[in-house]
Design a protein around this motif. Structure first.
Motif, PDB file in Angstrom:
ATOM      1  N   MET A 215      10.011   0.040  21.222  1.00 54.17           N
ATOM      2  CA  MET A 215       9.736   1.339  20.616  1.00 54.17           C
ATOM      3  C   MET A 215      10.345   1.455  19.224  1.00 54.17           C
ATOM      4  N   LYS A 216      11.450   0.773  18.987  1.00 55.02           N
ATOM      5  CA  LYS A 216      12.075   0.890  17.670  1.00 55.02           C
ATOM      6  C   LYS A 216      11.335   0.093  16.592  1.00 55.02           C
ATOM      7  N   ASP A 217      10.464  -0.819  17.010  1.00 61.25           N
ATOM      8  CA  ASP A 217       9.739  -1.638  16.035  1.00 61.25           C
ATOM      9  C   ASP A 217       8.400  -1.041  15.642  1.00 61.25           C
ATOM     10  N   LEU A 218       7.876  -0.143  16.469  1.00 59.22           N
ATOM     11  CA  LEU A 218       6.518   0.367  16.260  1.00 59.22           C
ATOM     12  C   LEU A 218       6.570   1.707  15.538  1.00 59.22           C
TER      13      LEU A 218
ATOM     14  N   ALA B  15      21.856   0.401  19.683  1.00 54.92           N
ATOM     15  CA  ALA B  15      22.802  -0.441  18.936  1.00 54.92           C
ATOM     16  C   ALA B  15      22.063  -1.359  17.964  1.00 54.92           C
ATOM     17  N   ASP B  16      20.999  -2.001  18.434  1.00 58.31           N
ATOM     18  CA  ASP B  16      20.274  -2.910  17.535  1.00 58.31           C
ATOM     19  C   ASP B  16      19.615  -2.149  16.384  1.00 58.31           C
ATOM     20  N   ALA B  17      19.109  -0.953  16.664  1.00 57.61           N
ATOM     21  CA  ALA B  17      18.466  -0.171  15.595  1.00 57.61           C
ATOM     22  C   ALA B  17      19.478   0.203  14.517  1.00 57.61           C
ATOM     23  N   LEU B  18      20.700   0.512  14.946  1.00 56.72           N
ATOM     24  CA  LEU B  18      21.728   0.949  14.002  1.00 56.72           C
ATOM     25  C   LEU B  18      22.498  -0.224  13.390  1.00 56.72           C
ATOM     26  N   GLY B  19      22.296  -1.407  13.966  1.00 58.05           N
ATOM     27  CA  GLY B  19      23.027  -2.559  13.461  1.00 58.05           C
ATOM     28  C   GLY B  19      24.431  -2.646  14.025  1.00 58.05           C
ATOM     29  N   TRP B  20      24.638  -2.077  15.202  1.00 55.99           N
ATOM     30  CA  TRP B  20      25.934  -2.151  15.873  1.00 55.99           C
ATOM     31  C   TRP B  20      25.961  -3.357  16.798  1.00 55.99           C
ATOM     32  N   LYS B  21      27.070  -4.079  16.814  1.00 60.63           N
ATOM     33  CA  LYS B  21      27.268  -5.197  17.748  1.00 60.63           C
ATOM     34  C   LYS B  21      28.142  -4.696  18.881  1.00 60.63           C
TER      35      LYS B  21
ATOM     36  N   GLY C 178       0.832  -1.210   0.000  1.00 67.81           N
ATOM     37  CA  GLY C 178       0.000   0.000   0.000  1.00 67.81           C
ATOM     38  C   GLY C 178       0.861   1.252   0.000  1.00 67.81           C
ATOM     39  N   LEU C 179       0.168   2.393  -0.061  1.00 67.16           N
ATOM     40  CA  LEU C 179       0.858   3.687   0.051  1.00 67.16           C
ATOM     41  C   LEU C 179       1.060   3.953   1.533  1.00 67.16           C
ATOM     42  N   VAL C 180       2.292   3.955   1.987  1.00 68.77           N
ATOM     43  CA  VAL C 180       2.583   4.140   3.410  1.00 68.77           C
ATOM     44  C   VAL C 180       3.213   5.511   3.624  1.00 68.77           C
ATOM     45  N   THR C 181       3.225   5.949   4.871  1.00 72.92           N
ATOM     46  CA  THR C 181       3.782   7.266   5.180  1.00 72.92           C
ATOM     47  C   THR C 181       4.734   7.137   6.366  1.00 72.92           C
ATOM     48  N   MET C 182       5.510   8.164   6.579  1.00 73.45           N
ATOM     49  CA  MET C 182       6.482   8.132   7.671  1.00 73.45           C
ATOM     50  C   MET C 182       5.808   7.893   9.020  1.00 73.45           C
ATOM     51  N   LYS C 183       4.573   8.353   9.175  1.00 71.43           N
ATOM     52  CA  LYS C 183       3.908   8.161  10.464  1.00 71.43           C
ATOM     53  C   LYS C 183       3.421   6.728  10.667  1.00 71.43           C
ATOM     54  N   ASP C 184       3.349   5.946   9.612  1.00 73.14           N
ATOM     55  CA  ASP C 184       2.874   4.565   9.730  1.00 73.14           C
ATOM     56  C   ASP C 184       4.001   3.573   9.972  1.00 73.14           C
ATOM     57  N   LEU C 185       5.213   3.961   9.650  1.00 70.07           N
ATOM     58  CA  LEU C 185       6.336   3.014   9.685  1.00 70.07           C
ATOM     59  C   LEU C 185       7.116   3.173  10.984  1.00 70.07           C
ATOM     60  N   PRO C 186       7.922   2.172  11.338  1.00 62.87           N
ATOM     61  CA  PRO C 186       8.754   2.318  12.544  1.00 62.87           C
ATOM     62  C   PRO C 186       9.662   3.538  12.441  1.00 62.87           C
ATOM     63  N   VAL C 187      10.112   4.022  13.589  1.00 63.98           N
ATOM     64  CA  VAL C 187      10.991   5.183  13.610  1.00 63.98           C
ATOM     65  C   VAL C 187      12.172   4.930  12.680  1.00 63.98           C
TER      66      VAL C 187
END
Lengths: 355, 355
Positions: B328-331, B212-218, A324-333
């Motif tokens: 929080m990084k997944d939502l 670290a996980d969000a950026l892919g840092w180990k 679908g057409l997604v937006t920055m507010k719909d996706l994870p940070v």
């Protein structure tokens, strides 16, 4: 997603598209498999040569989109124009090839607000082809919308949002000088506004719409004003010479109203060398709410590299997104995805990464 | 999601839980259907009376979790303790009742880093029960992790992250004074550290892990230091009297290393009345990368109302999330959800809201 590596086609190799391609070459778990450009001096050559990275990449730049798209890359990174209706055939072709799309076309950052019919049509197409399509960038796309939305996330209530992005246009060339009216007289500025050659910022309608929808506000109206920034000093760059009394840029402001009250004010005075008159560049956000929030980023997040960064960084989220057409507010940070992007996309999909 | 209204059980009615309940009463598309507290002066009474909102709500506060949970509310808002293993039976009971969970227990903000075994177990339970569970709050949960991650989203690369949250503890009561060592002598502070009665901030391990996980840092290692902030002035609050030479608070710092280099530094000096010694409160983030980012929020986002706000605001995202332990990084980016929360949750799930 069963791929071992995210494949990308870069559509558009101007300053933005070339920048994205160069960043992609430094990332893991992602591979450029095609590149589309229109300028004859770029086509037919190896992408590495066109980018000036000092090595062959094995991708021949083409001016024939079909040729690049037929591989059915996971993602098309699109950077050709600002306007949704103009690029619609390109987006359609990319989606029809089975590719997810990330575009930095300003109008695509929140098309639902500026062109709901076209937004619905693109959404349907994306669902039909089983791909997702995102508009992003630094502004619209981050500073004056996504970042504001994220900050309101800590509020019990919000009454009003005001933000101001003060930048310096001096790194930019003749096109930006012309569309922002830099170096004109006040009369020429008014005339250019009337004729549509001086446009100011593109993206306020999208930013206001995204903020309002994220917060659950129903806007009555969005109005915009564009005023010349009249210089009181001489401001010179390689591309323009602004004498005192002439126009150094465009002070563009958006006002969004709900129930007759102004609830969102976004200001974006764009000019060359504001520091000469003591104006500090920066991104400023004020949230009137519980609690209030008063944020400053100094200097401002630079527009060019910021747009390049966020477009590349959203790749795993767009690959993992539902069609679908997604937006920055719909996706994870967003996040600077420096790890294996394929693994990050799988994790975002919940494929065997656990908690 | 086929519900007409999101139903919520508030578990814990201390300062945080009561604050969340009050905010919920102002929101649309959401209804409190149960409230759990342990203090005898709260149980058996109507929630409205306990909250002091001047009206009956029709929910009797109970000290029997089963009674409140049996309704199978959409969400349990959980605010009882900081420690994951301590609250595990409560989280289990809430999930077993079929409720999604939002907890402000600091360790739950990114349990995968601090206790991967328990994180995996909770993730499996959540999947088994078909619910999602999120740990959030202002810190950990937002200022020193989610906000940093979001800012890196505009970067082509990031070499190092440093952030500093300077707050004023003077609104807080005796428990916070004790756990931060406010009003002790330097010897008492060292002693309290050794005995574990002075703990400083809880959440650095989680924040470093999430970044670290969000950026892919180990990361190789996360180290922490806690030092007394020795006052050179007299600092008095209703709960403490700090004389010169005594301890005004705890300067707690975390250092995260990758390949032997410090890549994340998080500083959180917590004290009473820092302004008396010219220290301005604020949240500061510096990203060393391309481009660099230099952010200041002044004053700092207040901890109490900020935690209340973000816990409530994440409700639609948690209702819409896929089952499992989420972070929080997944939502999607948080937002102050002032519209109909049920509609917002449906939109987040893509149920008929289109683009």
């Amino acid at each position: 997603m069963a791929v071992d590596e995210i494949t990308v086609v870069c559509w558009g190799l101007g300053a933005m598209g070339s920048g994205m391609a160069k960043v992609l070459l430094e990332r893991k778990g992602v591979r450029i498999v095609g590149a589309i450009a229109t300028r004859p001096e770029k086509t037919g050559r190896d992408l590495g040569e066109v980018l000036g990275v000092g090595r062959e990449i094995g991708v021949r730049v083409t001016n024939n989109p079909e040729e690049a798209l037929e591989a059915g890359a996971d993602v098309v990174l699109h950077a050709t124009s600002s306007f949704a209706r103009e690029i619609y055939p390109q987006l359609d072709a990319a989606m029809a090839a089975g590719s997810n799309v990330i575009t930095v076309a300003e109008e695509m950052a929140y098309l639902r607000q500026s062109d709901p019919e076209l937004a619905a049509e693109i959404d349907q197409l994306a669902r039909k082809y089983g791909v997702s399509i995102l508009g992003t960038g630094i502004n619209p796309g981050f500073v004056l919308d996504t970042l504001i939305i994220a900050l309101t996330g800590i509020c019990a209530d919000v009454k009003r949002v005001r933000a101001r992005r003060v930048n310096d246009l001096s790194p930019f060339g003749p096109t930006v000088m012309r569309t922002q009216g830099v170096g004109t007289t006040v009369e020429e500025f008014r005339d250019g506004m009337a004729k549509g050659t001086i446009v100011g910022h593109i993206g306020f309608v999208q930013s206001c719409g995204m903020i309002a929808d994220a917060l659950g506000w129903k806007l009555d109206e969005i109005t915009q004003t564009r005023e010349p920034i009249i210089s009181s000093t001489r401001r010179q760059t390689p591309h323009v010479d602004v004498k005192p009394g002439m126009v150094a840029g465009c002070n563009h402001t958006a006002h969004a109203f709900m129930n007759g009250e102004e609830v969102i004010t976004l200001e974006h005075p764009q000019q060359v060398l504001p520091g000469l008159e003591g104006v500090e560049t920066g991104d400023y956000i004020w949230i009137e709410g519980t609690p209030p929030v008063n944020l400053a980023i100094k200097p401002e997040i630079p527009g060019g590299i910021g747009t390049i960064g966020i477009a590349v960084n959203m790749i795993p989220h767009v690959v993992a997104a539902e069609p679908g057409l997604v937006t920055m507010k719909d996706l994870p940070v967003p996040a600077c995805m420096m790890g294996d992007m394929t693994r990050l996309a799988r994790a975002a999909r919940g494929d065997g990464e656990g908690a």
